[in-house]
Design a protein around this motif. Structure first.
Motif, short mmCIF file in Angstrom:
data_model
loop_
_atom_site.label_atom_id
_atom_site.label_comp_id
_atom_site.label_asym_id
_atom_site.label_seq_id
_atom_site.Cartn_x
_atom_site.Cartn_y
_atom_site.Cartn_z
N UNK A 1 -8.08 8.68 9.38
CA UNK A 1 -6.77 8.04 9.37
C UNK A 1 -6.18 8.01 7.96
N UNK A 2 -7.06 7.73 6.98
CA UNK A 2 -6.57 7.72 5.58
C UNK A 2 -6.07 9.10 5.19
N UNK A 3 -6.87 10.10 5.56
CA UNK A 3 -6.46 11.47 5.23
C UNK A 3 -5.15 11.84 5.91
N UNK B 1 8.76 5.97 -8.36
CA UNK B 1 9.04 6.04 -6.92
C UNK B 1 7.82 6.56 -6.15
N UNK B 2 7.15 7.55 -6.75
CA UNK B 2 5.96 8.11 -6.12
C UNK B 2 4.87 7.04 -5.98
N UNK B 3 4.67 6.24 -7.05
CA UNK B 3 3.66 5.18 -6.98
C UNK B 3 4.01 4.13 -5.94
N UNK B 4 5.32 3.80 -5.91
CA UNK B 4 5.76 2.80 -4.91
C UNK B 4 5.52 3.30 -3.48
N UNK B 5 5.79 4.61 -3.29
CA UNK B 5 5.56 5.19 -1.96
C UNK B 5 4.07 5.17 -1.62
N UNK B 6 3.24 5.51 -2.64
CA UNK B 6 1.79 5.49 -2.44
C UNK B 6 1.32 4.06 -2.15
N UNK B 7 1.88 3.09 -2.88
CA UNK B 7 1.51 1.69 -2.66
C UNK B 7 1.87 1.25 -1.24
N UNK B 8 3.07 1.63 -0.78
CA UNK B 8 3.53 1.22 0.54
C UNK B 8 2.63 1.78 1.64
N UNK B 9 2.30 3.07 1.47
CA UNK B 9 1.42 3.69 2.46
C UNK B 9 0.05 3.02 2.44
N UNK B 10 -0.48 2.74 1.26
CA UNK B 10 -1.79 2.12 1.14
C UNK B 10 -1.81 0.73 1.78
N UNK B 11 -0.77 -0.08 1.50
CA UNK B 11 -0.73 -1.44 2.04
C UNK B 11 -0.49 -1.44 3.55
N UNK B 12 0.09 -0.35 4.04
CA UNK B 12 0.21 -0.23 5.50
C UNK B 12 -1.17 -0.07 6.13
N UNK B 13 -2.02 0.71 5.43
CA UNK B 13 -3.38 0.92 5.94
C UNK B 13 -4.28 -0.27 5.64
N UNK B 14 -4.07 -0.94 4.50
CA UNK B 14 -4.90 -2.07 4.08
C UNK B 14 -4.02 -3.26 3.74
N UNK B 15 -3.41 -3.91 4.76
CA UNK B 15 -2.48 -5.00 4.50
C UNK B 15 -3.15 -6.22 3.85
N UNK C 1 -9.90 -1.61 6.96
CA UNK C 1 -8.79 -0.70 7.23
C UNK C 1 -8.16 -1.11 8.55
N UNK C 2 -6.84 -1.23 8.56
CA UNK C 2 -6.14 -1.65 9.79
C UNK C 2 -5.10 -0.61 10.13
N UNK C 3 -5.31 -0.05 11.33
CA UNK C 3 -4.35 0.95 11.83
C UNK C 3 -3.47 0.28 12.87
#
Length: 536
Positions: free
Chosen positions: A380-382, A434-448, A530-532
């Motif tokens: 899922x992370x990949x 912006x790239x870091x923010x996008x990465x952060x958002x995706x990460x927190x979606x997976x690990x809220x 990890x939360x999907x």
């Protein structure tokens, strides 16, 4: 129809037999409890005798009636209680009657003497005493008593001789005396009712059952000694449990009246022995032997001493048989127990082996579940990161394509200043943010729960929380990449555009402040769930 009637009568007879067995067993239980209270009844009798003897001391020696009356009462107390004492008082009654020349009292006293001599086994002496009695001019009552005494005397010596020839002659004379007694004084209604028990079954009324006679005796209000005598007589009309019923009733009342010269308990022991109740037979025959010795009944003692060894021998055989059965049962039990023990050991080993295998399977399943969970999480992370990668790359390719076309267009037109101005408007740091923010958002979606779980590993004063408007800060971002499985310092440094030493410093600083050991800190980071959202 006849078959049904026959079966019904058979079942009814069986039920009645079972009821009689229960009743006789209940009476035997009562009898044993009464024998345990025997001393109390004896003491009561001795107290009555002492009171009568005390009255005798204060009686006028010239008053025949008072003296004879008290002698008679004391004799009655001793008559079936103790032969020696009864003999002394009946001799006094004879002497007193001779002294005052009272013929009827003398004859009565001699017959009483004959009765106790009979009870004690002095048959010759009893014959001598009764032979001296002048029967001419006797009242009907005395005549009847005399004939009954002679009948009992002949029956008693017949039982004692126990000889086919001589006993038959004595029994015949006893029967004749009883018949003559019935002629002199015909039986009353009570005696006639009792005699009905001896009628053959074929002509006896069906209502005249053992229960009828049992209740008839109880309800007549007879004294205890009277109940015992009548019950003993009726017992000769029956066999088995019916006979035991009446004999047990007789013995109970003998015990309560402190009657020691008792035939009933001897007959009860005999009947129980016939029915195979050897233990009870032995108990009651021993009691009969004690009573015979206490009273001084030599004839009864001889009969009991003849019977007791047979009962004792059988009892010993039964006890030995029971011990043999118990020993065989014990050995069988022991063998079975040993076999069961070995089977239990084998079974336990199998159970332990099965449990060990089950535990191993559970552990393997748990490991597989853990591995599958990690594989699923990694997948899922990949998927998320690959999606982010392609989305980001697509966006930057599109941006580069625009820059390329715009730059080539301005170069063709010779607008070099516009090219420079256009390129200066491309802000790399802003795009990196912006790239870091996008990465952060995706990460927190997976690990809220990442930020709260991370800070739970730190003291309150050392916790790191993003500022307002931030998703993740530099420190949180380093450990976020570690949670994604990027552990190399060089890789983290390149992604975040840090030096390797900076990444190392951040990590060491946080680990030193952690609530858990430094070596376990990274493992705790990897345990953050990890939360999907699609999987929930």
């Amino acid at each position: 129809m006849n078959k049904i009637l026959f079966v019904s009568l058979f079942l009814l007879a069986g039920f009645n037999g079972y009821t009689q067995n229960k009743k006789s067993d209940s009476l035997l239980t009562v009898l044993k409890s009464e024998i345990a209270r025997e001393n109390i009844y004896n003491q009561d009798k001795e107290k009555r005798i002492n009171r009568l003897q005390l009255q005798l001391l204060h009686t006028d020696h010239t008053d025949f009636n008072s003296q004879f009356g008290l002698y008679s009462k004391i004799f009655d107390e001793y008559r079936s209680f103790k032969f020696d004492s009864a003999f002394v008082y009946v001799k006094r009654m004879i002497s007193l009657s001779e002294q005052f020349q009272k013929k009827d009292s003398l004859i009565q006293s001699k017959m009483l003497l004959g009765s106790i001599l009979l009870n004690s086994g002095f048959y010759k002496e009893a014959f001598d005493v009764t032979g001296e009695i002048d029967t001419s001019g006797l009242s009907k009552a005395l005549k009847t008593d005399y004939l009954i005494l002679r009948a009992r005397l002949h029956a008693g010596i017949a039982d004692y001789d126990n000889d086919a020839y001589f006993s038959h002659s004595y029994y015949k004379q006893s029967e004749d005396y009883f018949k003559n007694a019935d002629i002199v004084t015909p039986p009353n209604d009570f005696e006639k009712t009792i005699d009905l028990a001896f009628l053959p079954d074929s002509i006896r009324d069906k209502k005249l059952t053992p229960d009828f006679f049992y209740n008839y005796i109880i309800q007549r209000g007879l004294p205890e000694h009277g109940i015992a005598m009548v019950s003993t007589r009726i017992s000769f009309a029956y066999t088995g449990h019916d006979r035991i019923l009446f004999l047990a009733l007789a013995v109970i009342n003998d015990v309560r009246s402190s009657t020691k010269e008792t035939l009933a308990i001897f007959l009860l022991g005999q009947e129980l022995f016939k029915l195979g109740k050897t233990n009870d037979a032995y108990i009651f025959l021993q009691e009969a032997a004690r009573n015979a010795k206490f009273y001084g009944a030599r004839n009864r003692a001889v009969q009991i001493e003849t019977m007791l060894p047979l009962v004792a021998g059988k009892l010993i055989d039964e006890k030995q048989h029971e011990r043999d059965k118990l020993l065989i049962g014990f050995l069988t039990f022991l063998i079975v127990a040993v076999i069961l023990f070995f089977l239990l050991v084998i079974y336990r080993r199998q159970i332990l082996r099965i449990k060990a295998n089950e535990l191993m399977i559970k552990e393997k399943n748990h490991e597989l579940e853990s591995v599958n969970g990690k594989l699923w999480e990694s997948t899922k992370i990949k998927e998320q990161l690959i999606g982010l990668f392609f989305k980001t790359c697509s966006s930057y390719i599109e941006t580069l394509d625009k820059i390329k076309h715009q730059t080539l267009h301005n170069i063709k037109l010779g607008k070099y200043k516009e090219v420079t101005l256009f390129l200066n408007n491309v802000h790399i740091e802003e795009e990196k943010g912006n790239l870091y923010n996008m990465l952060d958002s995706v990460f927190l979606t997976m690990f809220p729960n990442f930020i709260s779980s991370f800070n739970a590993l730190l003291k309150k004063e050392d916790q790191i929380w993003p500022k307002s408007g931030e998703t993740l800060n530099a420190t949180l971002r380093i450990f976020a990449l570690m949670r994604l499985g990027i552990n190399e310092h060089e890789a983290i440094a390149k992604i975040l555009d840090y030096s390797v030493s900076t990444v190392y410093t951040y990590k060491m600083r946080i680990k030193s402040r952690a609530l858990v050991p430094a070596n376990d800190f990274e493992q705790k980071i990897m345990e953050i769930k990890f939360i999907d959202s699609n999987h929930q």
